[in-house]
Motif scaffolding. Sequence first.
Motif, mmCIF file in Angstrom:
data_model
loop_
_atom_site.group_PDB
_atom_site.id
_atom_site.type_symbol
_atom_site.label_atom_id
_atom_site.label_comp_id
_atom_site.label_asym_id
_atom_site.label_seq_id
_atom_site.Cartn_x
_atom_site.Cartn_y
_atom_site.Cartn_z
ATOM 1 N N HIS A 126 0.566 -1.521 -0.027
ATOM 2 C CA HIS A 126 0.301 -0.452 -0.043
ATOM 3 C C HIS A 126 1.256 0.984 -0.106
ATOM 4 C CE1 HIS A 126 -3.887 -2.283 0.492
ATOM 5 N NE2 HIS A 126 -2.806 -3.067 1.505
ATOM 6 N N PRO A 127 1.714 1.631 -0.772
ATOM 7 C CA PRO A 127 3.089 2.584 -0.654
ATOM 8 C C PRO A 127 2.075 3.539 -0.816
ATOM 9 C CG PRO A 127 2.514 1.251 -3.448
ATOM 10 C CD PRO A 127 1.230 0.265 -2.164
ATOM 11 N N ASP A 128 0.676 4.015 -1.395
ATOM 12 C CA ASP A 128 -0.003 5.627 -1.165
ATOM 13 C C ASP A 128 -1.150 5.521 0.008
ATOM 14 O OD1 ASP A 128 0.973 5.971 -3.690
ATOM 15 O OD2 ASP A 128 -0.544 5.075 -4.553
ATOM 16 N N ALA A 129 -0.706 4.580 1.457
ATOM 17 C CA ALA A 129 -1.120 4.542 2.094
ATOM 18 C C ALA A 129 -2.863 3.893 2.287
ATOM 19 C CB ALA A 129 -0.957 6.149 2.741
ATOM 20 N N GLY A 130 -2.916 3.939 3.057
ATOM 21 C CA GLY A 130 -4.788 2.902 3.463
ATOM 22 C C GLY A 130 -5.078 2.895 4.896
ATOM 23 N N HIS A 131 -6.481 2.845 5.045
ATOM 24 C CA HIS A 131 -6.852 3.050 6.166
ATOM 25 C C HIS A 131 -7.038 0.901 6.316
ATOM 26 C CE1 HIS A 131 -10.856 3.706 9.130
ATOM 27 N NE2 HIS A 131 -10.172 3.655 9.695
ATOM 28 N N PHE A 132 -6.189 1.405 8.000
ATOM 29 C CA PHE A 132 -6.245 -0.432 8.536
ATOM 30 C C PHE A 132 -7.315 -0.468 9.940
ATOM 31 C CE2 PHE A 132 -2.836 0.372 5.309
ATOM 32 C CZ PHE A 132 -2.920 -1.076 4.843
ATOM 33 N N LEU A 133 -7.575 -1.817 10.189
ATOM 34 C CA LEU A 133 -8.147 -2.443 11.485
ATOM 35 C C LEU A 133 -7.639 -2.418 12.445
ATOM 36 C CD1 LEU A 133 -10.341 -2.085 13.272
ATOM 37 C CD2 LEU A 133 -11.544 -4.366 12.112
ATOM 38 N N PHE A 134 -6.833 -2.096 13.106
ATOM 39 C CA PHE A 134 -5.413 -3.581 14.472
ATOM 40 C C PHE A 134 -6.613 -4.090 15.223
ATOM 41 C CE2 PHE A 134 -1.418 -3.290 16.069
ATOM 42 C CZ PHE A 134 -1.509 -4.658 16.127
ATOM 43 N N LEU A 135 -6.710 -5.289 15.472
ATOM 44 C CA LEU A 135 -8.113 -5.971 16.594
ATOM 45 C C LEU A 135 -6.767 -6.423 17.523
ATOM 46 C CD1 LEU A 135 -9.919 -8.230 14.177
ATOM 47 C CD2 LEU A 135 -10.529 -5.948 15.402
ATOM 48 N N ARG A 136 -6.193 -6.117 18.529
ATOM 49 C CA ARG A 136 -5.362 -6.375 19.393
ATOM 50 C C ARG A 136 -5.464 -6.648 20.833
ATOM 51 N NH1 ARG A 136 -1.966 -0.793 20.465
ATOM 52 N NH2 ARG A 136 -3.459 0.687 21.282
ATOM 53 N N ALA A 137 -4.668 -6.657 21.653
ATOM 54 C CA ALA A 137 -5.057 -6.927 22.860
ATOM 55 C C ALA A 137 -5.615 -5.262 23.735
ATOM 56 C CB ALA A 137 -4.302 -7.560 23.630
ATOM 57 N N GLU A 138 -6.447 -5.089 25.165
ATOM 58 C CA GLU A 138 -6.495 -3.928 25.544
ATOM 59 C C GLU A 138 -5.391 -3.935 25.488
ATOM 60 O OE1 GLU A 138 -10.200 -2.532 28.839
ATOM 61 O OE2 GLU A 138 -8.259 -3.600 29.624
ATOM 62 N N GLU A 139 -4.092 -4.239 26.113
ATOM 63 C CA GLU A 139 -2.815 -3.519 26.393
ATOM 64 C C GLU A 139 -1.993 -3.734 25.468
ATOM 65 O OE1 GLU A 139 -1.162 -3.771 30.149
ATOM 66 O OE2 GLU A 139 -2.903 -2.519 31.307
ATOM 67 N N GLY A 140 -1.507 -2.510 24.263
ATOM 68 C CA GLY A 140 -1.216 -3.662 23.104
ATOM 69 C C GLY A 140 0.165 -2.725 23.075
ATOM 70 N N ARG A 141 1.112 -3.012 22.588
ATOM 71 C CA ARG A 141 2.307 -2.174 21.758
ATOM 72 C C ARG A 141 1.634 -0.816 20.898
ATOM 73 N NH1 ARG A 141 7.435 -6.807 21.434
ATOM 74 N NH2 ARG A 141 8.160 -4.808 21.045
ATOM 75 N N GLU A 142 2.689 -0.187 20.878
ATOM 76 C CA GLU A 142 2.392 0.864 19.703
ATOM 77 C C GLU A 142 3.307 1.714 19.020
ATOM 78 O OE1 GLU A 142 0.133 3.248 20.210
ATOM 79 O OE2 GLU A 142 -0.322 1.926 22.504
ATOM 80 N N GLU A 143 4.348 -0.043 18.305
ATOM 81 C CA GLU A 143 5.129 0.268 17.352
ATOM 82 C C GLU A 143 4.546 0.147 15.995
ATOM 83 O OE1 GLU A 143 5.840 -1.503 19.936
ATOM 84 O OE2 GLU A 143 7.713 -1.461 20.901
ATOM 85 N N LEU A 144 3.744 -1.074 16.085
ATOM 86 C CA LEU A 144 3.376 -0.808 14.311
ATOM 87 C C LEU A 144 2.588 0.316 13.938
ATOM 88 C CD1 LEU A 144 1.981 -4.590 13.223
ATOM 89 C CD2 LEU A 144 1.159 -2.487 12.346
ATOM 90 N N PRO A 145 1.503 0.008 14.660
ATOM 91 C CA PRO A 145 0.307 1.546 14.163
ATOM 92 C C PRO A 145 1.694 2.812 13.819
ATOM 93 C CG PRO A 145 0.142 1.128 16.663
ATOM 94 C CD PRO A 145 1.063 -0.175 15.755
ATOM 95 N N ALA A 146 2.449 2.807 15.188
ATOM 96 C CA ALA A 146 2.993 4.041 15.119
ATOM 97 C C ALA A 146 3.965 4.723 13.482
ATOM 98 C CB ALA A 146 3.863 4.434 15.880
ATOM 99 N N ARG A 147 4.223 3.277 13.229
ATOM 100 C CA ARG A 147 5.090 3.211 11.692
ATOM 101 C C ARG A 147 4.371 3.584 10.813
ATOM 102 N NH1 ARG A 147 7.549 4.253 8.477
ATOM 103 N NH2 ARG A 147 8.809 2.538 6.784
ATOM 104 N N LEU A 148 2.745 2.795 10.483
ATOM 105 C CA LEU A 148 2.067 2.868 9.793
ATOM 106 C C LEU A 148 1.991 4.368 9.905
ATOM 107 C CD1 LEU A 148 -0.052 -0.369 9.641
ATOM 108 C CD2 LEU A 148 2.068 -0.037 8.025
ATOM 109 N N ARG A 149 1.558 4.629 10.537
ATOM 110 C CA ARG A 149 1.298 6.724 11.084
ATOM 111 C C ARG A 149 1.450 7.030 10.506
ATOM 112 N NH1 ARG A 149 -2.235 5.812 16.618
ATOM 113 N NH2 ARG A 149 -4.395 4.933 15.382
#
Length: 251
Positions: A126-149
């Motif tokens: 998705h080189p032109d960015a996109g909208h993603f739904l991330f299903l995770r635990a209530e307490e999750g790490r932020e590295e992945l969503p931070a990189r995408l954002r």
Amino acid sequence: METKSLDGRRILITRPLAEGEETAARIRAAGGVPLLAPVLELAPPHQPEALATALNQLDRYDGLIVTSVNGARALLAALKPGPSRPPIYAVGEKTAAVLRQAGWQAKLPTQPEDALRLAETILGEHPDAGHFLFLRAEEGREELPARLRATGCQVTLLTAYRMIPTNALPEPVLESLAKQTIDAVLFFSSRTAEVFLQLLPPDLPFPGAAVVAALSPKIAASLASHGIPCPVVAESPNTEELLQALRNHFT
């Protein structure tokens, strides 16, 4: 794993019960003696209707992200049949296997169990960015969503499940720790380590004679902050590598 490589070693497993039983089977196959002490229990999200609502609007998303077996199971339990589904991205083979059994192929990173590599896999498609739904635990790490954002992607975080602390460690485990008859204690997350240390009685010396083993350097650092030495760390974050590192330590 080399057969009987952990012969006779008593190894304490602190991860949740389902995953702990899988680890216990590997330890038995290697000749070890597993002891289960799950310090976290699986629980539904506080607002389960939010998950159902999001999964009824899948056409809004360019992809789904799942980074745990529990997240995959929560997804499958809440998902209703539909004409189309966006691609799903899983961080590891075990998560992908759960989805595969339900007939849904998941895309994996080039380095399994690596969230940042998974982010790169998503961005490559998705080189032109996109909208993603991330299903995770209530307490999750932020590295992945931070990189995408950081690249312009929109990431909607949704709690699919919770991991809640247990009330106490099992009495046989406390007795074994007190008698120093446990050879190793395995930690698979920083939160698990924190909860385990909170559940220890203040008069119980830890780790005593036990060798502490961690799935990642981050977990080892969390233990070190409490003055707990961690001489065994997996080279990559998976159970097989952790047990391999433990075997190397003992031999």
